[in-house]
Design a protein around this motif. Structure first.
Motif, PDB file in Angstrom:
ATOM      1  N   ARG A  64       0.669  -1.457  -0.110  1.00  0.00           N
ATOM      2  CA  ARG A  64      -0.135  -0.201   0.170  1.00  0.00           C
ATOM      3  C   ARG A  64       0.299   1.313   0.113  1.00  0.00           C
ATOM      4  O   ARG A  64       0.272   2.612  -0.479  1.00  0.00           O
ATOM      5  CB  ARG A  64      -1.179  -0.500   0.818  1.00  0.00           C
ATOM      6  CG  ARG A  64      -1.591   1.480   1.380  1.00  0.00           C
ATOM      7  CD  ARG A  64      -2.898   1.363   0.276  1.00  0.00           C
ATOM      8  NE  ARG A  64      -3.791   2.464   1.125  1.00  0.00           N
ATOM      9  CZ  ARG A  64      -2.938   4.058   0.252  1.00  0.00           C
ATOM     10  NH1 ARG A  64      -2.112   4.200  -0.495  1.00  0.00           N
ATOM     11  NH2 ARG A  64      -3.623   5.058   1.261  1.00  0.00           N
ATOM     12  N   LEU A  65       2.257   1.063   0.736  1.00  0.00           N
ATOM     13  CA  LEU A  65       3.196   2.628   0.943  1.00  0.00           C
ATOM     14  C   LEU A  65       4.551   1.671  -0.113  1.00  0.00           C
ATOM     15  O   LEU A  65       5.236   0.858   1.035  1.00  0.00           O
ATOM     16  CB  LEU A  65       2.835   2.917   2.018  1.00  0.00           C
ATOM     17  CG  LEU A  65       4.011   3.496   2.648  1.00  0.00           C
ATOM     18  CD1 LEU A  65       3.903   4.992   1.913  1.00  0.00           C
ATOM     19  CD2 LEU A  65       3.741   4.100   3.582  1.00  0.00           C
ATOM     20  N   PHE A  66       5.121   2.090  -0.201  1.00  0.00           N
ATOM     21  CA  PHE A  66       6.152   2.390  -1.385  1.00  0.00           C
ATOM     22  C   PHE A  66       6.820   3.082  -0.344  1.00  0.00           C
ATOM     23  O   PHE A  66       6.740   4.260  -1.224  1.00  0.00           O
ATOM     24  CB  PHE A  66       5.945   1.905  -3.002  1.00  0.00           C
ATOM     25  CG  PHE A  66       7.884   1.554  -3.321  1.00  0.00           C
ATOM     26  CD1 PHE A  66       8.056   0.471  -2.802  1.00  0.00           C
ATOM     27  CD2 PHE A  66       7.727   2.143  -4.393  1.00  0.00           C
ATOM     28  CE1 PHE A  66       9.418  -0.085  -3.525  1.00  0.00           C
ATOM     29  CE2 PHE A  66       9.451   2.129  -4.582  1.00  0.00           C
ATOM     30  CZ  PHE A  66       9.994   0.613  -4.133  1.00  0.00           C
ATOM     31  N   ILE A  67       8.454   2.936   0.095  1.00  0.00           N
ATOM     32  CA  ILE A  67       9.434   3.761   0.423  1.00  0.00           C
ATOM     33  C   ILE A  67      10.387   3.516  -0.150  1.00  0.00           C
ATOM     34  O   ILE A  67      11.365   2.859  -0.462  1.00  0.00           O
ATOM     35  CB  ILE A  67       9.655   3.825   1.997  1.00  0.00           C
ATOM     36  CG1 ILE A  67       7.837   5.060   2.098  1.00  0.00           C
ATOM     37  CG2 ILE A  67      10.407   4.915   2.038  1.00  0.00           C
ATOM     38  CD1 ILE A  67       7.598   4.001   3.859  1.00  0.00           C
ATOM     39  N   CYS A  68      11.463   4.429  -0.845  1.00  0.00           N
ATOM     40  CA  CYS A  68      12.837   4.627  -0.712  1.00  0.00           C
ATOM     41  C   CYS A  68      13.319   5.912  -1.250  1.00  0.00           C
ATOM     42  O   CYS A  68      13.179   7.358  -0.558  1.00  0.00           O
ATOM     43  CB  CYS A  68      12.681   4.513  -2.997  1.00  0.00           C
ATOM     44  SG  CYS A  68      11.968   5.113  -3.908  1.00  0.00           S
ATOM     45  N   GLY A  69      14.988   6.038  -0.573  1.00  0.00           N
ATOM     46  CA  GLY A  69      15.372   7.378  -1.333  1.00  0.00           C
ATOM     47  C   GLY A  69      16.319   7.504  -2.066  1.00  0.00           C
ATOM     48  O   GLY A  69      15.963   6.640  -3.098  1.00  0.00           O
ATOM     49  N   MET A 129       3.693  10.619  -3.980  1.00  0.00           N
ATOM     50  CA  MET A 129       2.908  10.684  -5.613  1.00  0.00           C
ATOM     51  C   MET A 129       2.524   8.923  -5.991  1.00  0.00           C
ATOM     52  O   MET A 129       2.511   8.147  -5.266  1.00  0.00           O
ATOM     53  CB  MET A 129       3.067  10.374  -6.935  1.00  0.00           C
ATOM     54  CG  MET A 129       4.771   9.995  -6.934  1.00  0.00           C
ATOM     55  SD  MET A 129       6.069  10.475  -8.239  1.00  0.00           S
ATOM     56  CE  MET A 129       5.346  10.299  -9.550  1.00  0.00           C
ATOM     57  N   PRO A 130       1.249   9.486  -6.150  1.00  0.00           N
ATOM     58  CA  PRO A 130       0.657   7.970  -6.422  1.00  0.00           C
ATOM     59  C   PRO A 130       0.678   6.965  -7.535  1.00  0.00           C
ATOM     60  O   PRO A 130       0.730   7.618  -8.740  1.00  0.00           O
ATOM     61  CB  PRO A 130      -1.718   8.075  -6.028  1.00  0.00           C
ATOM     62  CG  PRO A 130      -1.494   9.591  -7.088  1.00  0.00           C
ATOM     63  CD  PRO A 130       0.436  10.311  -6.665  1.00  0.00           C
ATOM     64  N   ASP A 131       0.736   5.546  -7.817  1.00  0.00           N
ATOM     65  CA  ASP A 131       0.491   4.707  -8.120  1.00  0.00           C
ATOM     66  C   ASP A 131      -0.352   4.338  -8.366  1.00  0.00           C
ATOM     67  O   ASP A 131      -0.782   3.202  -8.058  1.00  0.00           O
ATOM     68  CB  ASP A 131       1.828   4.294  -8.171  1.00  0.00           C
ATOM     69  CG  ASP A 131       1.829   2.560  -9.530  1.00  0.00           C
ATOM     70  OD1 ASP A 131       1.363   2.446 -10.174  1.00  0.00           O
ATOM     71  OD2 ASP A 131       2.709   2.153  -9.507  1.00  0.00           O
ATOM     72  N   LYS A 132      -1.140   5.379  -9.586  1.00  0.00           N
ATOM     73  CA  LYS A 132      -2.437   4.602  -9.519  1.00  0.00           C
ATOM     74  C   LYS A 132      -2.677   2.994 -10.942  1.00  0.00           C
ATOM     75  O   LYS A 132      -3.236   2.236  -9.814  1.00  0.00           O
ATOM     76  CB  LYS A 132      -3.510   5.921 -10.613  1.00  0.00           C
ATOM     77  CG  LYS A 132      -3.480   6.907  -9.952  1.00  0.00           C
ATOM     78  CD  LYS A 132      -4.087   7.879 -11.076  1.00  0.00           C
ATOM     79  CE  LYS A 132      -3.997   9.444 -10.140  1.00  0.00           C
ATOM     80  NZ  LYS A 132      -4.511  10.162 -10.856  1.00  0.00           N
ATOM     81  N   LYS A 133      -1.469   2.680 -11.516  1.00  0.00           N
ATOM     82  CA  LYS A 133      -1.651   1.297 -11.816  1.00  0.00           C
ATOM     83  C   LYS A 133      -1.897  -0.021 -10.631  1.00  0.00           C
ATOM     84  O   LYS A 133      -2.495  -0.790 -10.787  1.00  0.00           O
ATOM     85  CB  LYS A 133      -0.605   1.078 -12.772  1.00  0.00           C
ATOM     86  CG  LYS A 133      -0.264  -0.289 -13.125  1.00  0.00           C
ATOM     87  CD  LYS A 133       0.841   0.062 -14.345  1.00  0.00           C
ATOM     88  CE  LYS A 133       0.736  -1.594 -14.676  1.00  0.00           C
ATOM     89  NZ  LYS A 133       2.263  -1.562 -15.725  1.00  0.00           N
ATOM     90  N   PHE A 134      -1.058   0.433  -9.266  1.00  0.00           N
ATOM     91  CA  PHE A 134      -0.935  -0.582  -8.859  1.00  0.00           C
ATOM     92  C   PHE A 134      -1.662  -0.077  -7.223  1.00  0.00           C
ATOM     93  O   PHE A 134      -1.769  -0.856  -6.559  1.00  0.00           O
ATOM     94  CB  PHE A 134       0.981  -0.900  -8.052  1.00  0.00           C
ATOM     95  CG  PHE A 134       1.434  -1.549  -9.647  1.00  0.00           C
ATOM     96  CD1 PHE A 134       1.228  -2.808 -10.529  1.00  0.00           C
ATOM     97  CD2 PHE A 134       2.043  -1.026  -9.870  1.00  0.00           C
ATOM     98  CE1 PHE A 134       1.515  -3.378 -11.124  1.00  0.00           C
ATOM     99  CE2 PHE A 134       2.871  -1.663 -10.989  1.00  0.00           C
ATOM    100  CZ  PHE A 134       2.190  -2.633 -11.753  1.00  0.00           C
ATOM    101  N   GLY A 135      -2.393   0.968  -7.506  1.00  0.00           N
ATOM    102  CA  GLY A 135      -2.674   1.941  -5.885  1.00  0.00           C
ATOM    103  C   GLY A 135      -2.031   1.993  -4.742  1.00  0.00           C
ATOM    104  O   GLY A 135      -1.979   0.992  -4.003  1.00  0.00           O
ATOM    105  N   VAL A 136      -0.709   2.211  -5.301  1.00  0.00           N
ATOM    106  CA  VAL A 136       0.475   2.477  -3.979  1.00  0.00           C
ATOM    107  C   VAL A 136       0.364   4.158  -3.868  1.00  0.00           C
ATOM    108  O   VAL A 136       1.136   4.701  -5.007  1.00  0.00           O
ATOM    109  CB  VAL A 136       1.774   1.655  -4.893  1.00  0.00           C
ATOM    110  CG1 VAL A 136       2.934   1.574  -3.581  1.00  0.00           C
ATOM    111  CG2 VAL A 136       1.442  -0.451  -5.142  1.00  0.00           C
ATOM    112  N   LEU A 137       0.528   4.453  -2.975  1.00  0.00           N
ATOM    113  CA  LEU A 137       1.625   5.608  -2.305  1.00  0.00           C
ATOM    114  C   LEU A 137       2.681   5.381  -2.120  1.00  0.00           C
ATOM    115  O   LEU A 137       3.250   4.801  -1.925  1.00  0.00           O
ATOM    116  CB  LEU A 137       0.643   6.245  -0.879  1.00  0.00           C
ATOM    117  CG  LEU A 137       1.411   7.424  -1.139  1.00  0.00           C
ATOM    118  CD1 LEU A 137       0.848   8.278  -2.225  1.00  0.00           C
ATOM    119  CD2 LEU A 137       0.611   7.742   0.249  1.00  0.00           C
ATOM    120  N   HIS A 138       3.574   6.051  -3.372  1.00  0.00           N
ATOM    121  CA  HIS A 138       5.301   6.303  -3.305  1.00  0.00           C
ATOM    122  C   HIS A 138       5.421   7.345  -2.236  1.00  0.00           C
ATOM    123  O   HIS A 138       5.518   8.219  -2.651  1.00  0.00           O
ATOM    124  CB  HIS A 138       5.251   5.596  -4.951  1.00  0.00           C
ATOM    125  CG  HIS A 138       6.955   6.505  -4.995  1.00  0.00           C
ATOM    126  ND1 HIS A 138       7.629   7.291  -4.599  1.00  0.00           N
ATOM    127  CD2 HIS A 138       7.783   5.375  -5.062  1.00  0.00           C
ATOM    128  CE1 HIS A 138       9.391   7.516  -5.051  1.00  0.00           C
ATOM    129  NE2 HIS A 138       9.346   6.015  -5.584  1.00  0.00           N
TER     130      HIS A 138
END
Length: 163
Positions: free
Chosen positions: A104-109, A117-126
């Motif tokens: 649901r939540l993807f985090i990177c540095g 930003m949202p990733d609407k394709k996968f339903g993920v909040l980046h």
């Protein structure tokens, strides 16, 4: 409800201004390029920590923290990694897993550029908190603060420090 402080790319730098926010959180998440275990030791004096190693981290940090961290926070699935890319342009090792099992939540540095930003394709909040350390090209040091309450990710706040 959990109050989260999200930071990345400390590159061995920690100060009392950052630690003030650490003390206000329920958990601290670090998205890599820690730089020195003194950073994580300082955080852990005040708060629980979830962290991943980054590309600049040496053996000591790499043996202390994984490359990827996947877990549940409240009712939100979270994936933290250092080099993840962005929606539509994920890093090569990320794409297949994102398709098969998106969080649901993807985090990177890594980029030193703050983005949410949202990733609407996968339903993920980046989320990428930018860089809070002093090494790199960024002009402003940044972190993110937010809450997770059940399935809700809310109260997002950008914290900025001059370089």
């Amino acid at each position: 409800m959990k109050k989260i402080l999200l930071l990345s790319d400390t590159h061995g730098y920690m100060d009392n201004k950052i630690l003030k926010y650490v003390q206000q959180a329920d958990e601290v998440w670090h998205a890599g390029d820690i730089g020195d275990l003194g950073v994580t030791d300082a955080i852990q004096e005040y708060q629980s920590l979830r962290a991943v190693h980054g590309n600049i981290d040496g053996t000591e940090v790499r043996t202390s923290f994984p490359e990827h961290e996947r877990f549940m926070c409240e009712d939100v699935s979270v994936w933290i990694t250092h080099i993840g890319g962005y929606p539509g342009r994920y890093a090569s090792g990320i794409r297949a897993e994102m398709q098969a099992n998106p969080p649901r939540l993807f985090i990177c540095g890594h980029s030193h550029i703050l983005k949410v930003m949202p990733d609407k394709k996968f339903g993920v909040l980046h989320m990428n908190p930018g860089a809070v350390g002093k090494h790199g090209f960024h002009k402003v040091r940044t972190m993110l603060r937010f809450e997770i309450d059940g399935q809700k990710i809310q109260q997002l706040e950008v914290i900025e420090f001059p370089r």
